[in-house]
Design a protein around this motif. Structure first.
Motif, PDB file in Angstrom:
ATOM      1  N   LEU A 170       0.525   0.502   8.164  1.00  0.00           N
ATOM      2  CA  LEU A 170       0.180   1.072   7.121  1.00  0.00           C
ATOM      3  C   LEU A 170      -0.200   2.660   7.056  1.00  0.00           C
ATOM      4  O   LEU A 170       0.445   3.327   6.487  1.00  0.00           O
ATOM      5  N   MET A 171      -1.049   3.067   8.108  1.00  0.00           N
ATOM      6  CA  MET A 171      -1.319   4.476   8.261  1.00  0.00           C
ATOM      7  C   MET A 171      -0.200   5.064   8.835  1.00  0.00           C
ATOM      8  O   MET A 171       0.272   6.378   8.474  1.00  0.00           O
ATOM      9  N   ASP A 172       0.731   4.480   9.958  1.00  0.00           N
ATOM     10  CA  ASP A 172       1.822   5.340  10.235  1.00  0.00           C
ATOM     11  C   ASP A 172       2.846   5.420   9.366  1.00  0.00           C
ATOM     12  O   ASP A 172       3.567   6.416   9.200  1.00  0.00           O
ATOM     13  N   ASP A 173       3.265   4.572   8.313  1.00  0.00           N
ATOM     14  CA  ASP A 173       4.152   4.546   7.267  1.00  0.00           C
ATOM     15  C   ASP A 173       3.798   5.576   6.212  1.00  0.00           C
ATOM     16  O   ASP A 173       4.496   6.224   5.763  1.00  0.00           O
ATOM     17  N   ALA A 174       2.357   5.551   5.901  1.00  0.00           N
ATOM     18  CA  ALA A 174       1.863   6.687   5.119  1.00  0.00           C
ATOM     19  C   ALA A 174       1.956   7.991   5.721  1.00  0.00           C
ATOM     20  O   ALA A 174       2.481   8.960   4.845  1.00  0.00           O
ATOM     21  N   ALA A 198       7.897   1.720  -7.843  1.00  0.00           N
ATOM     22  CA  ALA A 198       9.523   1.834  -7.782  1.00  0.00           C
ATOM     23  C   ALA A 198       9.953   3.374  -8.312  1.00  0.00           C
ATOM     24  O   ALA A 198       9.653   3.934  -9.258  1.00  0.00           O
ATOM     25  N   GLY A 199      10.436   4.098  -7.284  1.00  0.00           N
ATOM     26  CA  GLY A 199      11.077   5.383  -7.795  1.00  0.00           C
ATOM     27  C   GLY A 199       9.852   6.525  -7.492  1.00  0.00           C
ATOM     28  O   GLY A 199       9.973   7.493  -7.901  1.00  0.00           O
ATOM     29  N   ALA A 200       8.603   6.006  -6.873  1.00  0.00           N
ATOM     30  CA  ALA A 200       7.573   7.067  -6.680  1.00  0.00           C
ATOM     31  C   ALA A 200       7.848   7.952  -5.900  1.00  0.00           C
ATOM     32  O   ALA A 200       8.504   7.807  -4.780  1.00  0.00           O
ATOM     33  N   ALA A 201       7.275   9.251  -6.211  1.00  0.00           N
ATOM     34  CA  ALA A 201       7.367  10.180  -4.778  1.00  0.00           C
ATOM     35  C   ALA A 201       6.918   9.884  -3.691  1.00  0.00           C
ATOM     36  O   ALA A 201       5.858   8.970  -3.387  1.00  0.00           O
ATOM     37  N   PRO A 202       7.378  10.048  -2.484  1.00  0.00           N
ATOM     38  CA  PRO A 202       6.829   9.932  -1.091  1.00  0.00           C
ATOM     39  C   PRO A 202       5.249  10.064  -0.943  1.00  0.00           C
ATOM     40  O   PRO A 202       4.873   9.326  -0.358  1.00  0.00           O
ATOM     41  N   SER A 203       4.918  11.257  -1.384  1.00  0.00           N
ATOM     42  CA  SER A 203       3.534  11.530  -1.212  1.00  0.00           C
ATOM     43  C   SER A 203       2.552  10.616  -2.096  1.00  0.00           C
ATOM     44  O   SER A 203       1.394  10.172  -1.638  1.00  0.00           O
ATOM     45  N   VAL A 204       3.200   9.706  -3.193  1.00  0.00           N
ATOM     46  CA  VAL A 204       2.438   8.926  -4.131  1.00  0.00           C
ATOM     47  C   VAL A 204       2.431   7.682  -3.276  1.00  0.00           C
ATOM     48  O   VAL A 204       1.241   6.768  -3.260  1.00  0.00           O
ATOM     49  N   MET A 205       3.464   7.448  -2.649  1.00  0.00           N
ATOM     50  CA  MET A 205       3.715   6.033  -1.958  1.00  0.00           C
ATOM     51  C   MET A 205       2.722   6.070  -0.617  1.00  0.00           C
ATOM     52  O   MET A 205       1.987   5.161  -0.235  1.00  0.00           O
ATOM     53  N   ALA A 206       2.707   7.175   0.132  1.00  0.00           N
ATOM     54  CA  ALA A 206       1.927   7.621   1.119  1.00  0.00           C
ATOM     55  C   ALA A 206       0.422   7.481   0.704  1.00  0.00           C
ATOM     56  O   ALA A 206      -0.309   6.692   1.420  1.00  0.00           O
ATOM     57  N   GLY A 207      -0.137   7.805  -0.419  1.00  0.00           N
ATOM     58  CA  GLY A 207      -1.418   7.867  -0.998  1.00  0.00           C
ATOM     59  C   GLY A 207      -1.925   6.328  -1.338  1.00  0.00           C
ATOM     60  O   GLY A 207      -2.969   5.981  -0.915  1.00  0.00           O
ATOM     61  N   VAL A 208      -1.005   5.739  -1.965  1.00  0.00           N
ATOM     62  CA  VAL A 208      -1.366   4.381  -2.296  1.00  0.00           C
ATOM     63  C   VAL A 208      -1.683   3.249  -1.205  1.00  0.00           C
ATOM     64  O   VAL A 208      -2.167   2.489  -0.899  1.00  0.00           O
ATOM     65  N   THR A 209      -0.388   3.626  -0.121  1.00  0.00           N
ATOM     66  CA  THR A 209      -0.439   2.815   1.148  1.00  0.00           C
ATOM     67  C   THR A 209      -1.840   2.987   1.945  1.00  0.00           C
ATOM     68  O   THR A 209      -2.393   2.261   2.419  1.00  0.00           O
ATOM     69  N   ALA A 210      -2.180   4.395   1.976  1.00  0.00           N
ATOM     70  CA  ALA A 210      -3.423   4.759   2.638  1.00  0.00           C
ATOM     71  C   ALA A 210      -4.605   3.945   1.949  1.00  0.00           C
ATOM     72  O   ALA A 210      -5.506   3.741   2.803  1.00  0.00           O
ATOM     73  N   ILE A 211      -4.496   4.012   0.681  1.00  0.00           N
ATOM     74  CA  ILE A 211      -5.812   3.599  -0.091  1.00  0.00           C
ATOM     75  C   ILE A 211      -6.073   2.289   0.196  1.00  0.00           C
ATOM     76  O   ILE A 211      -7.201   1.728   0.421  1.00  0.00           O
ATOM     77  N   ALA A 212      -5.003   1.382   0.203  1.00  0.00           N
ATOM     78  CA  ALA A 212      -4.972   0.014   0.766  1.00  0.00           C
ATOM     79  C   ALA A 212      -5.397  -0.121   2.292  1.00  0.00           C
ATOM     80  O   ALA A 212      -6.344  -0.969   2.446  1.00  0.00           O
ATOM     81  N   ALA A 213      -5.275   0.559   2.904  1.00  0.00           N
ATOM     82  CA  ALA A 213      -5.457   0.780   4.364  1.00  0.00           C
ATOM     83  C   ALA A 213      -6.888   0.768   4.620  1.00  0.00           C
ATOM     84  O   ALA A 213      -7.710   0.098   5.483  1.00  0.00           O
TER      85      ALA A 213
END
Length: 258
Positions: free
Chosen positions: A59-63, A201-216
């Protein structure tokens, strides 16, 4: 809605449901058998190690790769704070020891007559949703789901369901309540994976990173608050070694998936 988007969402729902079904499997084992408490704690320790590895190396690495340091750090802190705030509310309403097996009198779930059933159910849902959202997101980052993430969620959910269902049974809760809670959370896990997949779907990379990190952040806070105390309470001096073994297995799986 494009067919590809629908297919992706349905696939996410399947994998989220699969991960959540491990909670039901653990509950079945706990309800049908009387396992030694040290074994329950050992399985909980192993599951904790698996999830810690998933947080750190998946998760954190992907984010970080997707959005860089700032979205990852902000998301991680936000996830931990949000989980902690929600958990405080749930704990004050009787859901504090929802993942405990019930052997420690000072850390038992509220008795069935105590009126904390809803708090326990909502707390269990709070613990499971972030993991499922990550499964849905993982389908957006490549040609298929992250099997390492699914495996980590599945392997950690078995001891969660096992310990918590044992605690529910010890507190006098009915089979209908126990399996209703875990069956509902398994379905909610599938739904959360679908929502995560569609919403991002189609979200900016920074948004994807933020949501993934929130879950982490939420998952790590959950581990320290609910799973690790049960592991150390019964497994004592061996819990660290068992957790390290789970961590190593998950780490090797994540590297093999690269």
């Amino acid at each position: 809605m494009p067919d590809a988007l629908i297919a992706g969402a349905l696939t996410a729902g399947f994998w989220g449901l699969l991960g959540g079904s491990a909670l039901v499997m653990g509950a079945v084992v706990a309800y049908a058998t009387s396992l030694p408490q040290r074994l329950v704690a050992a399985v909980m320790a192993a599951g904790s190690g698996v999830l810690i590895s998933a947080v750190a190396f998946d998760l954190m690495d992907d984010a970080f790769r997707q959005g860089g340091a700032m979205p990852t750090a902000l998301g991680f802190v936000a996830g931990a704070v949000a989980y902690t705030a929600a958990n405080v509310v749930i704990s004050r309403r009787g859901g504090r020891h929802r993942k405990r097996s019930g052997t420690n009198p000072a850390a038992r779930q509220s008795d069935a007559a105590g009126g904390a059933a809803m708090a326990i159910a909502v707390g269990a849902l709070l613990d499971g949703v972030p993991e499922s959202v990550v499964i849905g997101i993982s389908l957006l980052d490549g040609p298929g789901v992250s099997l390492v993430t699914v495996a980590a969620v599945f392997l950690s959910n078995i001891p969660e369901g096992l310990s918590s269902a044992a605690g529910m049974k010890a507190a006098g809760r009915s089979a209908a309540y126990i399996f209703g809670v875990w069956g509902g959370i398994a379905l909610a896990s599938g739904a959360a994976a679908v929502v995560g997949n569609l919403a991002l779907a189609g979200a900016a990379p920074s948004v994807m990173a933020g949501v993934t990190a929130i879950a982490a952040g939420a998952i790590l806070a959950m581990l320290v608050d609910t799973m690790i105390p049960e592991a150390t309470d019964q497994a004592h001096e061996y819990s660290g070694l068992i957790a390290a073994s789970g961590f190593l297995i998950a780490f090797i799986l994540s590297r093999l998936g690269d």
